[in-house]
Design a protein around this motif. Structure first.
Motif, PDB file in Angstrom:
ATOM      1  N   ARG A  97       3.889   1.445  -1.068  1.00  0.00           N
ATOM      2  CA  ARG A  97       4.598   1.472  -2.294  1.00  0.00           C
ATOM      3  C   ARG A  97       3.832   2.002  -3.521  1.00  0.00           C
ATOM      4  O   ARG A  97       4.130   2.773  -4.311  1.00  0.00           O
ATOM      5  CB  ARG A  97       5.191   0.272  -2.626  1.00  0.00           C
ATOM      6  N   SER A  98       2.530   1.316  -3.398  1.00  0.00           N
ATOM      7  CA  SER A  98       1.618   1.988  -4.465  1.00  0.00           C
ATOM      8  C   SER A  98       1.349   3.546  -4.213  1.00  0.00           C
ATOM      9  O   SER A  98       1.299   4.228  -5.452  1.00  0.00           O
ATOM     10  CB  SER A  98       0.450   1.283  -4.346  1.00  0.00           C
ATOM     11  N   GLN A  99       1.138   3.968  -3.183  1.00  0.00           N
ATOM     12  CA  GLN A  99       1.115   5.666  -2.956  1.00  0.00           C
ATOM     13  C   GLN A  99       2.129   6.465  -3.632  1.00  0.00           C
ATOM     14  O   GLN A  99       1.918   7.194  -4.309  1.00  0.00           O
ATOM     15  CB  GLN A  99       0.841   5.955  -1.816  1.00  0.00           C
ATOM     16  N   LYS A 100       3.457   5.743  -3.204  1.00  0.00           N
ATOM     17  CA  LYS A 100       4.618   6.553  -3.843  1.00  0.00           C
ATOM     18  C   LYS A 100       4.538   6.361  -5.275  1.00  0.00           C
ATOM     19  O   LYS A 100       4.971   7.248  -6.323  1.00  0.00           O
ATOM     20  CB  LYS A 100       5.772   5.864  -3.214  1.00  0.00           C
ATOM     21  N   TYR A 101       4.274   4.981  -6.031  1.00  0.00           N
ATOM     22  CA  TYR A 101       4.420   4.912  -7.386  1.00  0.00           C
ATOM     23  C   TYR A 101       3.608   5.634  -8.153  1.00  0.00           C
ATOM     24  O   TYR A 101       3.905   6.047  -9.288  1.00  0.00           O
ATOM     25  CB  TYR A 101       4.043   3.423  -7.483  1.00  0.00           C
ATOM     26  N   SER A 102       2.647   6.088  -7.538  1.00  0.00           N
ATOM     27  CA  SER A 102       1.213   7.062  -8.191  1.00  0.00           C
ATOM     28  C   SER A 102       1.956   8.514  -8.145  1.00  0.00           C
ATOM     29  O   SER A 102       1.384   9.259  -8.935  1.00  0.00           O
ATOM     30  CB  SER A 102       0.088   7.019  -7.515  1.00  0.00           C
ATOM     31  N   THR A 103       2.912   9.007  -7.164  1.00  0.00           N
ATOM     32  CA  THR A 103       3.361  10.273  -7.469  1.00  0.00           C
ATOM     33  C   THR A 103       4.687  10.626  -7.733  1.00  0.00           C
ATOM     34  O   THR A 103       4.939  11.753  -8.020  1.00  0.00           O
ATOM     35  CB  THR A 103       2.931  10.722  -5.838  1.00  0.00           C
TER      36      THR A 103
ATOM     37  N   ARG B  70       7.242  -0.858 -10.201  1.00  0.00           N
ATOM     38  CA  ARG B  70       5.691  -1.081 -10.087  1.00  0.00           C
ATOM     39  C   ARG B  70       5.432  -2.309  -8.748  1.00  0.00           C
ATOM     40  O   ARG B  70       6.090  -3.194  -9.016  1.00  0.00           O
ATOM     41  CB  ARG B  70       5.020  -1.352 -11.283  1.00  0.00           C
TER      42      ARG B  70
ATOM     43  N   ASN C 280      -4.702  -7.088  -2.183  1.00  0.00           N
ATOM     44  CA  ASN C 280      -5.924  -6.029  -2.425  1.00  0.00           C
ATOM     45  C   ASN C 280      -7.026  -6.241  -1.562  1.00  0.00           C
ATOM     46  O   ASN C 280      -7.696  -5.243  -0.947  1.00  0.00           O
ATOM     47  CB  ASN C 280      -6.230  -6.282  -3.903  1.00  0.00           C
TER      48      ASN C 280
ATOM     49  N   SER D 274       0.876  -1.142  -0.047  1.00  0.00           N
ATOM     50  CA  SER D 274       0.011  -0.138  -0.070  1.00  0.00           C
ATOM     51  C   SER D 274       0.912   1.166   0.169  1.00  0.00           C
ATOM     52  O   SER D 274       0.645   2.207  -0.876  1.00  0.00           O
ATOM     53  CB  SER D 274      -0.760   0.089   1.286  1.00  0.00           C
TER      54      SER D 274
END
Length: 565
Positions: free
Chosen positions: A223-229, A235, A243, A221
């Motif tokens: 890493r996903s937040q960082k990946y989007s910004t 990825r 999920n 979670s």
């Protein structure tokens, strides 16, 4: 074993041709589909609106399945249809905090060719948090009506599975043509059930795997937040498991953790303290020794609505050795302690509800009455069936009590709910009325002595009814001293005519006769339980066949074959 073959074998016991789709539609209500779609008023009944409230003579006004008003001064509209409730007692419909009613077991996944037992795929290891109980549920299952018969209008259904079985849902036990789903994804169902022969195979392994999944979900979670910004980052891998766990991490849903023993309760609370998720403890059976731990954790509690088997205690003989008597005394002490546990929860001021997972519906009333006899107050018992599960499941605004604006889920009984001879005459679920046959309790006399017992010795011609037809045989009962023994004939599951089995655990309590017998079908031994009322040579009973539901069982004493005992 092929479940369909087993299913067929079991029901050949007493009813030929029972394997048919009509079984799924069996209902005790003559119609099961009588809906309060207009405006109705149940008048002059004794109404208990919530636990702890005194019964009041009142009218309940209902329209389209909702309660419009409760009281003795309600103005009834002209179109209101009147239902006389003068002799009836009305209570809120029960709510099961966790239930396997109507839930089927999913097909076991096939193991891949490159399978590694130390690191199996999640689904093989019983880790399926993405599954929904809704996908495994059928309102047409005969066990749904079995649960309705004892007063349940709402159930939190849980999926069948391993250590992380999937998401629970909340359903009305209403008409099959209605939208009965109230809430989906209400909890993640977890247990310490390991996977045989693969990792995690033990409770300790399950705890380690749970920590791994929880931590990896949190890391994914982040890493996903960082990946989007942030550009240039790898990825993150988002699996179905990670999920599905997100709602637990964010506090949107609790984990419904099955923990029957004191050790499992401590382990579940330990994981909760370590990871910080919201915890609901369920399937509690042994818990008196950890009441302080439970209370300190703030966890919600679902107690198994079942009492221990007392057959071993009743079986003690007067001529037993001192050693056997001492052993039986210890067993009796443990039994009495188990019966008093629910009362201890009340004393500790720990609100709790009930789970019906693995519980026979026909045993529920006895279990509640026994808990009350052993220290649980009637107020706490009713709360555990109504307001407490409503609060735990987030349903307090729509269910749990009889109030204006709430769903019309009502129990209409012949007496105060927990009285010994009280029977449910009607159950209203979401505005649908289910009618149940009630019987007058009769006390016979034995040998003209008028001691309140009935004579059951002899040969009974019996029939068992089902949606597919009827079948029957001979039930023979003999009395040896103070005990009853006997046999029963039935259709052999192999198709080779009639066969005979010994009846066991025969108990005559006043006019209530109960017994059980075993049948072997496709290599598996199945226990059949029969219980009902004896009056004037007639036996009106219910036959419960393992997990497959309950069916009418009627017997007539053959006067020409009465045993001379």
């Amino acid at each position: 074993m092929n479940k369909q073959l087993l299913y067929a074998g079991i029901f050949c016991i007493l009813v030929s041709g029972l394997i048919s789709s009509s079984l799924a539609h069996a209902q005790s209500d003559p119609s099961g589909k009588k809906r309060i779609t207009d405006t109705y008023a149940i008048t002059n009944a004794t109404v208990f609106t919530a636990p702890g409230q005194n019964g009041i003579k009142a009218t309940i006004l209902i329209k389209d399945g909702l309660i419009l008003g409760v009281g003795d001064d309600i103005s009834l509209p002209k179109e209101a249809k009147i239902i006389a409730g003068d002799s009836l007692f009305i209570y809120p419909g029960f709510i099961a905090g966790a239930s396997d009613v109507g839930v089927t077991k999913p097909k076991d996944p096939e193991r891949p060719e490159n399978f590694v037992s130390s690191n199996p795929p999640d689904e093989i290891a019983g880790i399926t948090p993405w599954r929904s109980a809704v996908d495994q549920f059928s309102i047409q299952d005969s066990k749904v009506d079995d649960l309705r018969k004892v007063g349940f209008a709402i159930a939190q259904i849980i999926p069948d599975g391993g250590m992380l079985a999937g998401k629970a849902a909340i359903v009305l036990l209403g008409n099959e043509n209605s939208t009965n789903l109230l809430m989906e994804n209400t909890a993640l169902v977890a247990s310490f059930r390991g996977s045989r022969g693969i990792y995690p195979g033990t409770a300790v392994g399950v705890m380690a795997k749970f920590r791994e999944i929880y931590d990896n979900t949190k890391l994914t979670s982040e890493r996903s937040q960082k990946y989007s910004t942030v550009a240039g980052l790898k990825r993150p891998e988002i699996t179905p498991t990670y999920n599905a766990m997100q709602e637990v991490l964010t506090g949107q849903i609790p984990i419904l953790f099955s923990a029957s023993s004191e050790l499992e309760i401590r382990r579940a609370i330990s994981l909760q303290k370590e990871k910080g998720f919201t915890l609901v403890l369920t399937d509690l059976e042994e818990y008196e020794g950890v009441l302080d731990v439970i209370k300190a954790s703030g966890s919600s509690v679902l107690v198994k609505l079942e009492i221990p088997d007392d057959k071993a205690i009743k079986a003690q003989k007067d001529d037993a050795t001192d050693e056997v008597k001492a052993l039986k005394a210890r067993v009796k002490e443990a039994y009495d302690k188990a019966l008093a546990q629910a009362g201890k929860l009340e004393e500790a001021d720990i609100p709790f509800a009930f789970t019906t997972v693995g519980v026979k519906s026909g045993d529920i009333k006895k279990a509640i009455q026994t808990m009350i006899k052993n220290g649980l107050s009637e107020k706490a018992a009713l709360a555990a069936l109504t307001t407490n599960p409503a609060s735990i499941l987030g349903l307090s605004k729509v269910a749990g009590s009889i109030e204006k604006g709430k769903i019309a889920n009502l129990i209409l009984s012949t007496d105060s709910l927990f009285a010994k001879d009280s029977q449910i005459k009607h159950l209203v679920v979401d505005g649908f009325i289910y009618d149940y046959e009630t019987k007058t309790k009769k006390k016979g006399s034995k040998d003209g002595k008028g001691d309140g017992s009935v004579k059951v010795e002899g040969n009974w011609d019996y029939t068992s009814e089902s949606p597919a037809g009827s079948s029957g045989g001979i039930l023979s009962i003999e009395k040896e001293g103070g005990d009853y023994t006997g046999t029963i004939t039935y259709d052999d599951p192999s198709g080779s005519g009639k066969t005979t089995s010994s009846i066991k655990n025969v108990v005559l309590d006043g006019s209530t006769l109960s017994f059980s017998f075993n049948v072997t079908a496709n290599g598996m031994e199945i226990t059949v339980d029969v219980s009902g009322e004896v009056s004037d040579g007639n036996f009106e009973a219910t036959m419960t066949v393992g997990e497959y539901g309950s069916f009418p069982f009627k017997g007539t004493l053959n006067p020409t074959l009465i045993a001379n005992k």
